[in-house]
Design a protein around this motif. Structure first.
Motif, PDB file in Angstrom:
ATOM      1  N   LEU A 186     -19.911-112.747-112.143  1.00 26.64           N
ATOM      2  CA  LEU A 186     -20.567-111.462-111.917  1.00 26.64           C
ATOM      3  C   LEU A 186     -21.530-111.509-110.735  1.00 26.64           C
ATOM      4  CD1 LEU A 186     -21.141-110.393-115.625  1.00 26.64           C
ATOM      5  CD2 LEU A 186     -19.357-109.608-114.044  1.00 26.64           C
ATOM      6  N   GLU A 187     -22.217-112.631-110.549  1.00 23.53           N
ATOM      7  CA  GLU A 187     -23.115-112.777-109.393  1.00 23.53           C
ATOM      8  C   GLU A 187     -22.331-112.737-108.083  1.00 23.53           C
ATOM      9  OE1 GLU A 187     -25.297-116.407-109.918  1.00 23.53           O
ATOM     10  OE2 GLU A 187     -26.524-115.579-111.545  1.00 23.53           O
ATOM     11  N   GLU A 188     -21.241-113.481-108.018  1.00 20.69           N
ATOM     12  CA  GLU A 188     -20.439-113.525-106.786  1.00 20.69           C
ATOM     13  C   GLU A 188     -19.773-112.180-106.519  1.00 20.69           C
ATOM     14  OE1 GLU A 188     -20.484-115.755-104.482  1.00 20.69           O
ATOM     15  OE2 GLU A 188     -21.688-117.179-105.621  1.00 20.69           O
ATOM     16  N   LEU A 189     -19.335-111.515-107.563  1.00 17.87           N
ATOM     17  CA  LEU A 189     -18.725-110.200-107.404  1.00 17.87           C
ATOM     18  C   LEU A 189     -19.756-109.198-106.889  1.00 17.87           C
ATOM     19  CD1 LEU A 189     -16.220-108.470-107.685  1.00 17.87           C
ATOM     20  CD2 LEU A 189     -16.785-108.142-110.093  1.00 17.87           C
ATOM     21  N   GLU A 190     -20.947-109.276-107.416  1.00 18.18           N
ATOM     22  CA  GLU A 190     -22.030-108.398-106.963  1.00 18.18           C
ATOM     23  C   GLU A 190     -22.332-108.628-105.484  1.00 18.18           C
ATOM     24  OE1 GLU A 190     -24.885-105.410-107.437  1.00 18.18           O
ATOM     25  OE2 GLU A 190     -23.449-106.117-108.921  1.00 18.18           O
ATOM     26  N   LYS A 191     -22.405-109.891-105.074  1.00  9.93           N
ATOM     27  CA  LYS A 191     -22.641-110.205-103.656  1.00  9.93           C
ATOM     28  C   LYS A 191     -21.533-109.635-102.788  1.00  9.93           C
ATOM     29  CE  LYS A 191     -24.840-114.658-104.483  1.00  9.93           C
ATOM     30  NZ  LYS A 191     -24.671-116.117-104.281  1.00  9.93           N
ATOM     31  N   ALA A 192     -20.283-109.833-103.210  1.00  8.41           N
ATOM     32  CA  ALA A 192     -19.134-109.355-102.427  1.00  8.41           C
ATOM     33  C   ALA A 192     -19.139-107.831-102.314  1.00  8.41           C
ATOM     34  CB  ALA A 192     -17.830-109.845-103.048  1.00  8.41           C
ATOM     35  N   MET A 193     -19.545-107.155-103.368  1.00  3.33           N
ATOM     36  CA  MET A 193     -19.549-105.697-103.363  1.00  3.33           C
ATOM     37  C   MET A 193     -20.582-105.126-102.402  1.00  3.33           C
ATOM     38  SD  MET A 193     -18.907-104.960-107.392  1.00  3.33           S
ATOM     39  CE  MET A 193     -19.109-103.200-107.200  1.00  3.33           C
ATOM     40  N   HIS A 194     -21.597-105.901-102.078  1.00  3.61           N
ATOM     41  CA  HIS A 194     -22.639-105.428-101.179  1.00  3.61           C
ATOM     42  C   HIS A 194     -22.409-105.848 -99.729  1.00  3.61           C
ATOM     43  CE1 HIS A 194     -24.715-104.697-105.011  1.00  3.61           C
ATOM     44  NE2 HIS A 194     -25.239-103.696-104.333  1.00  3.61           N
ATOM     45  N   GLN A 195     -21.283-106.475 -99.442  1.00  6.12           N
ATOM     46  CA  GLN A 195     -20.947-106.829 -98.066  1.00  6.12           C
ATOM     47  C   GLN A 195     -19.962-105.793 -97.539  1.00  6.12           C
ATOM     48  OE1 GLN A 195     -19.959-110.921 -97.292  1.00  6.12           O
ATOM     49  NE2 GLN A 195     -21.229-111.619 -98.992  1.00  6.12           N
ATOM     50  N   ASP A 196     -20.374-105.072 -96.521  1.00  9.86           N
ATOM     51  CA  ASP A 196     -19.562-103.968 -95.997  1.00  9.86           C
ATOM     52  C   ASP A 196     -18.225-104.401 -95.426  1.00  9.86           C
ATOM     53  OD1 ASP A 196     -21.476-102.119 -96.713  1.00  9.86           O
ATOM     54  OD2 ASP A 196     -22.501-102.222 -94.780  1.00  9.86           O
ATOM     55  N   ASP A 197     -18.116-105.639 -94.971  1.00  7.57           N
ATOM     56  CA  ASP A 197     -16.871-106.074 -94.333  1.00  7.57           C
ATOM     57  C   ASP A 197     -15.824-106.591 -95.321  1.00  7.57           C
ATOM     58  OD1 ASP A 197     -18.427-108.329 -94.868  1.00  7.57           O
ATOM     59  OD2 ASP A 197     -17.592-109.450 -93.186  1.00  7.57           O
ATOM     60  N   ILE A 198     -16.162-106.723 -96.597  1.00  7.66           N
ATOM     61  CA  ILE A 198     -15.192-107.172 -97.609  1.00  7.66           C
ATOM     62  C   ILE A 198     -14.494-105.952 -98.200  1.00  7.66           C
ATOM     63  CG2 ILE A 198     -14.876-108.299 -99.836  1.00  7.66           C
ATOM     64  CD1 ILE A 198     -17.142-110.186 -99.102  1.00  7.66           C
ATOM     65  N   ALA A 199     -13.163-105.889 -98.006  1.00 13.54           N
ATOM     66  CA  ALA A 199     -12.380-104.765 -98.504  1.00 13.54           C
ATOM     67  C   ALA A 199     -11.652-105.104 -99.796  1.00 13.54           C
ATOM     68  CB  ALA A 199     -11.366-104.324 -97.451  1.00 13.54           C
ATOM     69  N   ILE A 200     -11.252-106.381 -99.951  1.00 15.09           N
ATOM     70  CA  ILE A 200     -10.481-106.791-101.120  1.00 15.09           C
ATOM     71  C   ILE A 200     -11.049-108.083-101.690  1.00 15.09           C
ATOM     72  CG2 ILE A 200      -8.210-107.506-101.969  1.00 15.09           C
ATOM     73  CD1 ILE A 200      -6.990-105.804 -99.732  1.00 15.09           C
ATOM     74  N   VAL A 201     -11.323-108.079-102.984  1.00 18.90           N
ATOM     75  CA  VAL A 201     -11.785-109.274-103.674  1.00 18.90           C
ATOM     76  C   VAL A 201     -10.652-109.761-104.571  1.00 18.90           C
ATOM     77  CG1 VAL A 201     -13.447-110.241-105.304  1.00 18.90           C
ATOM     78  CG2 VAL A 201     -14.189-108.521-103.658  1.00 18.90           C
ATOM     79  N   LEU A 202     -10.213-110.983-104.346  1.00 15.33           N
ATOM     80  CA  LEU A 202      -9.183-111.612-105.165  1.00 15.33           C
ATOM     81  C   LEU A 202      -9.874-112.439-106.240  1.00 15.33           C
ATOM     82  CD1 LEU A 202      -6.973-112.938-102.232  1.00 15.33           C
ATOM     83  CD2 LEU A 202      -6.655-110.827-103.516  1.00 15.33           C
ATOM     84  N   ILE A 203      -9.476-112.268-107.491  1.00 17.77           N
ATOM     85  CA  ILE A 203     -10.078-113.017-108.600  1.00 17.77           C
ATOM     86  C   ILE A 203      -8.956-113.596-109.452  1.00 17.77           C
ATOM     87  CG2 ILE A 203     -11.651-112.976-110.569  1.00 17.77           C
ATOM     88  CD1 ILE A 203     -12.980-110.530-109.407  1.00 17.77           C
ATOM     89  N   THR A 204      -9.064-114.867-109.809  1.00 17.91           N
ATOM     90  CA  THR A 204      -8.031-115.505-110.621  1.00 17.91           C
ATOM     91  C   THR A 204      -8.058-114.951-112.045  1.00 17.91           C
ATOM     92  OG1 THR A 204      -9.505-117.365-111.088  1.00 17.91           O
ATOM     93  CG2 THR A 204      -7.936-117.646-109.283  1.00 17.91           C
TER      94      THR A 204
END
Length: 102
Positions: free
Chosen positions: A33-51
């Motif tokens: 959840l911490e890493e997902l939160e960080k990724a969601m606040h980065q404007d240049d990340i469009a797709i988050v892949l999660i296992t």
């Protein structure tokens, strides 16, 4: 726009890194959840892949984010064991979104 990986194993991370996708290896729900939160606040990340294994640790939160958030797109990928049925997961998301069991 770029991809970002949240993985539970180093093999997946190394494979994705060879394809130019950076990411992190985590094991606990809190870390996911911490890493997902960080990724969601980065404007240049469009797709988050999660296992798959990590999706299962916090399926409730991720399911809600998939339904409510426009960006980034959260995509479940099979881990190296590949035993999870992604099709069933997709059916569940669609059923939740439209309110009809498929």
């Amino acid at each position: 726009m770029r991809f970002f990986l949240i993985s539970d194993n180093i093999d997946t991370q190394m494979g994705m890194r060879m394809a130019g996708i950076e990411g992190v290896v985590v094991h606990e729900r809190r870390e996911v959840l911490e890493e997902l939160e960080k990724a969601m606040h980065q404007d240049d990340i469009a797709i988050v892949l999660i296992t798959t294994k990590l999706i299962e640790t916090c399926a409730d939160v991720i399911s809600e984010l998939k339904l409510r958030q426009l960006k980034p797109l959260i995509v479940e990928i099979p881990d190296r064991h590949g035993q999870h049925k992604i099709g069933e997961t997709i059916d569940k998301y669609v059923s939740d979104a439209i309110g009809v069991k498929l």
